[in-house]
Design a protein around this motif. Structure first.
Motif, short mmCIF file in Angstrom:
data_model
loop_
_atom_site.label_atom_id
_atom_site.label_comp_id
_atom_site.label_asym_id
_atom_site.label_seq_id
_atom_site.Cartn_x
_atom_site.Cartn_y
_atom_site.Cartn_z
N VAL A 65 9.44 77.89 104.35
CA VAL A 65 9.54 77.90 102.76
C VAL A 65 10.59 78.95 102.33
N ARG A 66 10.48 80.23 102.59
CA ARG A 66 11.51 81.26 102.45
C ARG A 66 12.91 80.73 103.00
N MET A 67 12.88 80.25 104.01
CA MET A 67 14.41 79.83 104.50
C MET A 67 15.04 78.97 104.17
N ALA A 68 14.17 77.85 103.81
CA ALA A 68 14.71 76.65 102.80
C ALA A 68 15.10 77.03 101.41
N ARG A 69 14.55 78.24 101.06
CA ARG A 69 15.17 78.81 99.52
C ARG A 69 16.54 79.42 99.65
N GLU A 70 16.45 80.05 100.87
CA GLU A 70 17.76 80.88 100.97
C GLU A 70 19.05 79.86 101.38
N CYS A 71 18.69 78.75 102.02
CA CYS A 71 19.73 77.77 102.15
C CYS A 71 20.11 76.74 101.15
N ALA A 72 19.33 76.64 100.21
CA ALA A 72 19.78 75.57 99.19
C ALA A 72 21.03 75.89 98.48
N VAL A 73 21.69 74.93 98.35
CA VAL A 73 22.84 75.14 97.64
C VAL A 73 22.98 74.55 96.14
N LEU A 74 23.02 75.33 95.31
CA LEU A 74 23.33 74.94 93.72
C LEU A 74 24.94 74.20 93.56
N LEU A 75 24.91 73.09 93.49
CA LEU A 75 26.48 72.55 93.64
C LEU A 75 26.98 72.38 91.94
N LYS A 76 26.17 72.18 91.15
CA LYS A 76 26.49 72.15 89.79
C LYS A 76 25.50 72.51 88.79
N ASN A 77 25.85 73.22 87.98
CA ASN A 77 24.67 73.58 86.70
C ASN A 77 25.26 73.84 85.43
N GLU A 78 25.74 72.79 84.83
CA GLU A 78 26.31 72.85 83.49
C GLU A 78 25.37 73.21 82.24
N GLY A 79 25.67 73.88 81.53
CA GLY A 79 24.80 73.92 80.01
C GLY A 79 23.26 74.60 80.51
N GLY A 80 23.48 75.41 81.51
CA GLY A 80 22.18 76.15 81.95
C GLY A 80 20.76 75.16 81.93
N VAL A 81 21.22 73.90 82.30
CA VAL A 81 20.04 73.14 82.46
C VAL A 81 19.15 73.75 83.58
N LEU A 82 19.46 74.24 84.39
CA LEU A 82 18.66 74.97 85.64
C LEU A 82 18.76 76.48 85.14
N PRO A 83 17.66 77.19 85.45
CA PRO A 83 16.30 76.72 86.04
C PRO A 83 15.60 76.21 84.77
N ILE A 129 23.12 69.54 90.09
CA ILE A 129 22.96 68.91 91.27
C ILE A 129 22.57 70.16 92.32
N LEU A 130 21.42 70.06 93.26
CA LEU A 130 20.88 70.91 93.97
C LEU A 130 20.77 70.26 95.36
N GLU A 131 21.64 70.79 96.30
CA GLU A 131 21.71 70.44 97.70
C GLU A 131 20.62 71.14 98.40
N LEU A 132 19.57 70.39 98.99
CA LEU A 132 18.76 70.91 99.73
C LEU A 132 18.88 70.85 101.42
N TYR A 133 19.69 69.81 101.67
CA TYR A 133 19.90 69.42 103.09
C TYR A 133 18.81 69.05 103.64
N LEU A 134 18.47 68.96 104.83
CA LEU A 134 17.26 68.71 105.64
C LEU A 134 16.67 70.08 105.92
N ALA A 135 15.79 70.49 104.78
CA ALA A 135 15.24 71.91 104.87
C ALA A 135 14.13 72.13 105.57
N GLY A 136 13.48 71.39 106.28
CA GLY A 136 12.35 71.65 107.16
C GLY A 136 11.13 71.49 106.18
N GLN A 137 10.07 71.96 106.91
CA GLN A 137 8.69 71.48 106.12
C GLN A 137 8.49 72.15 104.95
N GLY A 138 9.16 73.17 104.63
CA GLY A 138 8.91 74.10 103.40
C GLY A 138 9.91 73.57 102.39
#
Ligand code: BGC
Length: 755
Positions: free
Chosen positions: A308-326, A463-472
């Motif tokens: 789980v921790r690894m998946a968190r460290e790998c995800a790429v936030l590609l776009k975030n306009e207007g502070g939609v995220l978090p 847009i949040l790119e998770l890739y194939l991020a494992g079981q977490g």
């Protein structure tokens, strides 16, 4: 140890030795009981342990033991975190030890030449430096547990189409700079116990029979001292392969190739010493494992938390306009798309892990946040279901935000075949557009092993790119979406706008027998940057919920010799309101003009963790290789004297700071004058300049102004001079009445002046 291995080899019969050079079954080497040689097991790899206890197969058809599926390499690469890769290696090594596996078949570090390669999810990057550093870290981790790694697939296995027979046609410079470089870095830095050779041919020669690759380069130049094993079924001519340096054939050959080896020795076609050497290497690695120590057990649940921790460290936030995220505690959030319930977190084929659990985003968010789910589409297919779609759009319209969990179906990317296009299923593209039309706070989460076209990218704010991020994957997504964690990955590859923009497009996957790597070294961002071509998301791009400022870029010397290191530093400050991590990239730009080179190349990266307001110094050490290109004529890495740019960037297209240094090459290529040396080049030689200026003045005096206006317009004195200087020395013979003897004399004189 060496001596006792030699003694052991000496005690073996010819048949036993030949037998050692192929597997005992699908996953085991042969043992020799009477000599106490154990039958060691090897297993896939690379992002989990795929240990098959029953019947073996290499494409993941039969079940393997239940294990932990960590993020795949496409995801871990986006962490740009060597520490994380080393941890991954360590836990995989521990799992191997506990399960009695002596070699883990990975990491896979082939370059992503085309986004269409079916196996890109198992590979790290389009950049050789990044791939090499990450692979080295993972290998170190695995081997720290007394288990061997097997970096694969050496080399140039960059597509699945006809992977066993196709020949990759690559010029020597490109081969070295792009396709061998990651292996070189990994072998030199991490000393893997084994290397797996690839299925394909390179320039017409089967890699499994290439002495140049398996012996001269791998061992001779890079110092590899383990054994080379074949990819499963990569052996064509066994005896030829053994001579070239292919020590172990996998899997078992039913004894037939063992008999070929023994016969070749008996008939004098194969020196027994060659066989002894291969057996010695195999035994050496067997005993590194058998005599080693390491974890006897591991905790599946603890490794799941790590996944789980690894998946968190790998995800790429590609776009975030207007502070939609978090999303925070926003009232109601629609989770749309079947991937919310069934995340796609790994790819098909030999790396497929029998994951002991998988946490979906839906499972992780339900009860903790106010979420509602609509399936929207089926994760396995391409077909739109109008009823599902309508239900999802309605739900999205009625909520405060919508998250569409999109991605590629399993059948779209898998080992063994390539993708035929770069699109998501049409039903998903349509659903995203329809949801975005009714819900301004629409976020798309992607589950894919390689870039996809994003035709709706301008219609959604995030847009949040998770890739194939494992079981977490699912829990990691929720923690990132709701702001419990801050995204910190960056792209290890370019997202082109369309597959047609990719530099390999015209030559991928080739004509079936051959594939020409005509784009040369201009792979990925090296191409897009040179062409100044627009891309969807650049190599190295990734956002955070905080912001970072770069300042004070400097090198410890501004004039440097190529045999001394240069230390480069800059300060990075977290200028936002929350803690975060920034991946700082250092690129080198060759401004000497001595060779055709990319605009810039990645030569260093660091990931810094910063509290709000905190500043840290990023430090990089560059060496000769950071500036060099491979010169096939000299057969070595070379660099030119002159100016180089050092560029610190938040991505390849977001260069924040730049300084220049002057490099002096201590080993310049000797310049030799001949009849084809051009005046321009001769003038550029400081030792010849004065002489050449006088010669040119004498032989090519400025022409008197032409008499007629038309002649004056046809060629000005300046145009004439530029044309003259393009000419080679032999033009003195053609146009200035020099005899051959006079020309030879001049050439000899110029060469003497250079000495
Ligand atoms: C793959 C390798 C894998 C091997 C054993 C081959 O098909 O290319 O990556 O390690 O099978 O499963």
């Amino acid at each position: 140890m060496k001596r006792s291995i030699e003694r052991l080899v000496a005690q073996m019969t010819l048949e036993e030795k030949a037998g050692m050079c192929s597997g005992g079954d699908f996953w085991h080497l042969k043992g020799v009981e009477r000599l106490g040689i154990p039958a060691v097991m090897v297993s896939d790899g690379p992002h989990g342990l795929r240990k098959q206890e029953q019947e073996g197969d290499h494409l993941g058809v039969n079940d393997s033991i239940r294990a932990v599926c960590f993020p795949t390499a496409c995801a871990t690469a986006a962490s740009f975190d060597t520490g994380l890769l080393e941890t991954l290696g360590r836990v995989l090594g521990a799992e191997c030890r506990a399960q009695g596996v002596g070699v883990l078949l990975g990491p896979a570090l082939n370059i992503k030449r085309s986004p269409l390669c079916g196996r890109n999810f198992e590979y790290f990057s389009e950049d050789p430096y990044l791939a090499g550093q990450l692979a080295a870290a993972q290998i170190k981790g695995i081997q720290s547990q007394g288990v061997g790694a097997s970096p694969k697939h050496f080399a140039a296995n960059n597509q699945e189409y006809h992977r066993l027979t196709c020949s990759a046609q690559i010029d020597p410079r490109t081969l070295r700079e792009i396709y061998l470089a990651p292996f070189e870095a990994a072998v030199k830095a991490a000393r893997p116990w084994t290397v797996m050779c690839s299925y394909n041919k390179i320039n017409g020669e089967q890699v499994s029979e290439s002495k140049a690759l398996l012996t001269d380069i791998l061992r001779g130049e890079w110092g590899f001292d383990g054994y080379v094993m074949s990819d499963w079924g990569a052996v064509n001519d066994r005896v030829k392969g053994l001579c070239a340096g292919l020590d172990l054939e996998m899997p078992a050959s039913g004894g037939s190739t063992d008999r070929q080896i023994a016969a070749a020795v008996r008939e004098g076609r194969l020196p027994e010493a060659v066989l002894d050497r291969a057996v010695g290497r195999i035994l050496d690695v067997i005993f590194r494992y058998a005599d080693g120590q390491g974890a006897a057990e591991f905790d599946l649940q603890a490794h799941h938390e790590l996944a789980v921790r690894m998946a968190r460290e790998c995800a790429v936030l590609l776009k975030n306009e207007g502070g939609v995220l978090p999303l925070g505690q926003r009232t109601r959030v629609a989770f749309v798309g079947e991937f919310a319930q069934k995340p796609r977190f790994q790819g098909g084929g030999s790396s497929h892990i029998n994951a002991f659990r998988a946490e979906s985003a839906w499972e992780a968010a339900r009860g903790r946040y106010e979420v509602q789910y609509a399936r929207g589409f089926s994760a396995g297919g391409d077909e739109a279901d109008e009823a599902l779609m309508r239900e999802a759009v309605e739900l999205a319209a009625g909520c405060g935000a919508a998250v569409v969990f999109a991605g590629l179906p399993d059948s779209f990317e898998c080992e063994g075949y390539d993708r035929s296009h770069m699109r998501l299923p049409g039903c998903q593209n349509e659903l995203i557009r329809r949801v975005a039309a009714v819900q301004p706070n629409t976020v798309v989460v992607l589950h894919n092993g390689s870039p996809v076209e994003l035709p709706w990218a301008d219609e959604v704010p995030a847009i949040l790119e998770l890739y194939l991020a494992g079981q977490g994957a699912g829990r990691a997504a929720v923690e990132l979406l709701f702001g419990e964690a801050n995204p910190c990955g960056k792209l290890a590859e370019t997202f082109p706008l369309r597959v047609q923009d990719n530099p390999s497009y015209l030559n991928f996957p080739g004509n079936g027998d051959t594939v020409e790597y005509r784009e040369g070294v201009f792979v990925g961002y090296r191409y897009y940057d040179k062409k100044e071509a627009p891309v969807r998301f650049a190599f190295g791009h990734g956002l955070s919920y905080t912001s970072f400022a770069y300042s004070g870029l400097r090198a410890d010397k501004t004039a440097v010799r190529d045999d001394e290191p240069v230390t480069v530093r800059l300060e990075v400050t977290n200028t936002g309101a929350r803690a975060g991590k920034e991946i700082v990239q250092l690129y080198v730009a060759d401004c000497t003009g001595a060779e055709v080179r990319p605009e810039k190349e990645l030569k260093g990266f660091v990931k810094l963790e910063l509290e709000p307001g905190e500043t840290k110094t990023a430090e990089f050490v560059l060496d000769r290789r950071s500036f060099a290109w491979y010169d096939p004529q000299r057969g070595s890495w070379t660099c030119a004297s002159g100016r180089y740019g050092l560029l610190a960037g938040a991505s390849s297209r977001d260069i924040r700071q730049r300084v220049e240094i002057e490099l002096t090459c201590t080993d310049p290529k000797p310049y030799v004058v001949d009849a084809n040396s051009r005046y321009d080049d001769l003038l550029a030689q400081p030792a010849l300049r004065e002489f050449m200026l006088r010669l040119l003045e004498k032989e090519y005096p400025p022409a008197p102004p032409a008499e007629s206006g038309a002649a004056r317009a046809a060629i000005t004195p300046e145009m004439q001079q530029r044309m003259d200087r393009e000419a080679p020395l032999r033009s003195l013979r053609s146009f200035k009445g020099y005899t051959q003897e006079q020309l030879d004399g001049l050439i000899a004189r110029l060469n003497a002046m250079l000495r």
